[in-house]
Design a protein around this motif. Structure first.
Motif, PDB file in Angstrom:
ATOM      1  N   ASP A 143       6.061 -12.186   3.656  1.00 52.65           N
ATOM      2  CA  ASP A 143       4.756 -11.658   3.234  1.00 52.65           C
ATOM      3  C   ASP A 143       4.295 -12.071   1.842  1.00 52.65           C
ATOM      4  N   HIS A 161       3.642  -1.892  -1.869  1.00 56.01           N
ATOM      5  CA  HIS A 161       4.573  -3.019  -1.794  1.00 56.01           C
ATOM      6  C   HIS A 161       3.859  -4.342  -2.084  1.00 56.01           C
ATOM      7  N   GLU A 162       2.723  -4.556  -1.444  1.00 59.56           N
ATOM      8  CA  GLU A 162       2.018  -5.829  -1.647  1.00 59.56           C
ATOM      9  C   GLU A 162       1.487  -5.930  -3.073  1.00 59.56           C
ATOM     10  N   HIS A 214       4.065  -7.523  -5.122  1.00 63.07           N
ATOM     11  CA  HIS A 214       4.095  -8.996  -5.044  1.00 63.07           C
ATOM     12  C   HIS A 214       3.018  -9.606  -5.928  1.00 63.07           C
ATOM     13  N   HIS A 223      11.305  -9.351  -3.356  1.00 64.39           N
ATOM     14  CA  HIS A 223      11.971  -8.349  -2.526  1.00 64.39           C
ATOM     15  C   HIS A 223      13.301  -7.889  -3.123  1.00 64.39           C
TER      16      HIS A 223
HETATM   17 ZN    ZN Z   1       7.069  -8.129   0.751  1.00 57.16          ZN
END
Ligand code: ZN
Length: 434
Positions: A61, A193-194, A197, A203
């Protein structure tokens, strides 16, 4: 070492090297190769890197565009000396696509709220216009270039070397890969979570890249675990540590002492986060900005505590200081055998402590005898610190023990407190009942 990672590093080297050389080199090779090489240098294996045409999709992702530049991995032996994060702004505007449904818009707002609740040096601000947005959150269907499979909940974009966050987050309203129904908490946690990033965090459950000091080697509770869209749930204690390491909370740097006639500036470093400044009533604000404040005492004769406070949108930073001369509020005695409130006349090594505790002070002491307050002991020594030992053995009786403190603002008046010297030779504290 935990694997919340940031691609930082070599920031100074990238700047120090000729950027033109770097680009020329890229052109002579292929830009694809450059990004791929960086990803491999971080430790990603081929099966974690998917070639999607214009970008690489890493570990399910994370998007790395082929035509962008990314920081090389930092050297582990120098990491604590370098700027720890690749995102170098701290006031980040996030645009929430208004054409997402209410659940996803609210999930985005809540995820942003969870980031702000960390009280790190970051502030995520919701913006209603794309023009000033650093990050845009949208459905995959709202971006013609992206189509997330039904088992992908979201996707983020990694920050490049421009110091800004990754530009897009795509979420998938058609995600259906969890065993039960999709909950609002899942939506929130996956946007959370995104966002990680886009802010440069990888991760936690990866084996590659650079670990953040002080975080656990594995962390099942981390919201940054990859491939856990159905089970991640808010930040773990390790996530909090990592975020504060990467984006240190703002501090107010400046003198802990303001003299009555002086002007002092306190800095929060380079910040674009709006700050609402306040001070104790004995200080006045001469000027302030989003990165500093300049104050001076209101009154030239006030001596005492004061504070400067920076209210950020997400949290408050306060600095307690001392204004003026180092006065004394209280003196505490200890007679050397564990009792407080009197001295044993026969005991040398009686100790005293001066309050408030203040750094950078010296003091003189003297002893005056009741009833006429004649001075019986007055060493010329200027003792440093806020405690000391009375190396004097008077005859039993009541005395006035006095302290005169000095700091860099000047010399305060004598402060006295009564103390009894008792004959402890019978072991009973001179007849006093304890
Ligand atoms: Zn991720």
């Amino acid at each position: 070492m935990k694997k919340l990672f940031i691609l930082s590093l070599l920031f100074t080297i990238l700047i120090g090297c000729s950027e033109e050389d770097y680009l020329v080199e890229n052109e002579s090779l292929s830009q694809n190769d450059s990004v791929l090489k960086t990803l491999k240098n971080w430790g990603f294996s081929d099966d974690q890197i998917e070639d999607k045409g214009t970008y690489y999709l890493v570990d399910g992702d994370m998007v790395f565009y082929k035509n962008k530049k990314y920081h090389a991995p930092k050297k582990s032996n120098t990491k604590q000396r370098e700027h720890p994060n690749s995102v170098s702004i701290n006031n980040i505007n996030v645009f929430i696509n208004p054409n997402m449904n209410l659940n996803w818009r609210n999930a985005s707002i809540s995820a942003i709220g969870r980031w702000n609740a960390v009280s790190s040096g970051l502030f995520l601000n919701i913006t209603t216009t794309t023009a000033n947005a650093h990050i845009q959150i949208m459905y995959d269907s709202q971006d013609p270039s992206v189509n997330l499979a039904s088992n992908v909940f979201g996707r983020g974009t990694f920050p490049t070397t421009n110091g800004l966050p990754g530009v897009r987050i795509w979420v998938n309203p058609d995600f259906n890969a969890c065993s039960g129904a999709i909950t609002q908490n899942m939506r929130i946690s996956n946007v959370q979570h995104e966002l990680g990033h886009n802010l440069g965090i990888m991760h936690t459950n990866q084996s590659s890249a650079i670990l953040i000091p002080g975080t656990p080697s594995s962390d099942a509770q981390s919201v940054m675990n990859g491939g856990k869209a159905c089970s991640i749930n808010n930040f773990s204690a390790g996530d909090f540590l990592a975020i504060k390491y990467l984006f240190p909370p703002l501090t107010l740097a400046g003198s802990s002492l303001i003299c009555n006639t002086s002007t002092v500036t306190y800095n929060v470093g380079s910040s674009t986060i709006p700050i609402n400044w306040t001070t104790s009533s004995n200080l006045q604000i001469l000027s302030s900005s989003n990165s500093s404040i300049t104050v001076r005492p209101v009154n030239s004769s006030f001596n005492g505590t004061g504070f400067i406070q920076a209210a950020l949108p997400s949290h408050t930073v306060r600095r307690n200081i001392w204004v003026g001369e180092a006065v004394v509020d209280m003196i505490e005695f200890e007679n050397g055998i564990g009792e407080i409130g009197y001295y044993c006349s026969s005991h040398t090594g009686n100790t005293y402590s001066i309050f408030p505790r203040l750094s950078g002070t010296t003091h003189q002491i003297r002893l005056r005898r009741y009833p006429n307050l004649s001075i019986v002991y007055s060493p010329s020594t200027n003792y440093s610190g806020d405690s000391g030992t009375l190396n004097y053995t008077p005859t039993p009786g009541w005395y006035l023990f006095e302290v005169k403190r000095t700091n860099s603002c000047g010399i305060a008046e004598w402060f006295g407190t009564e103390v009894e010297f008792v004959d402890c030779s019978n072991g009973g504290g001179g007849g006093e009942e304890f």
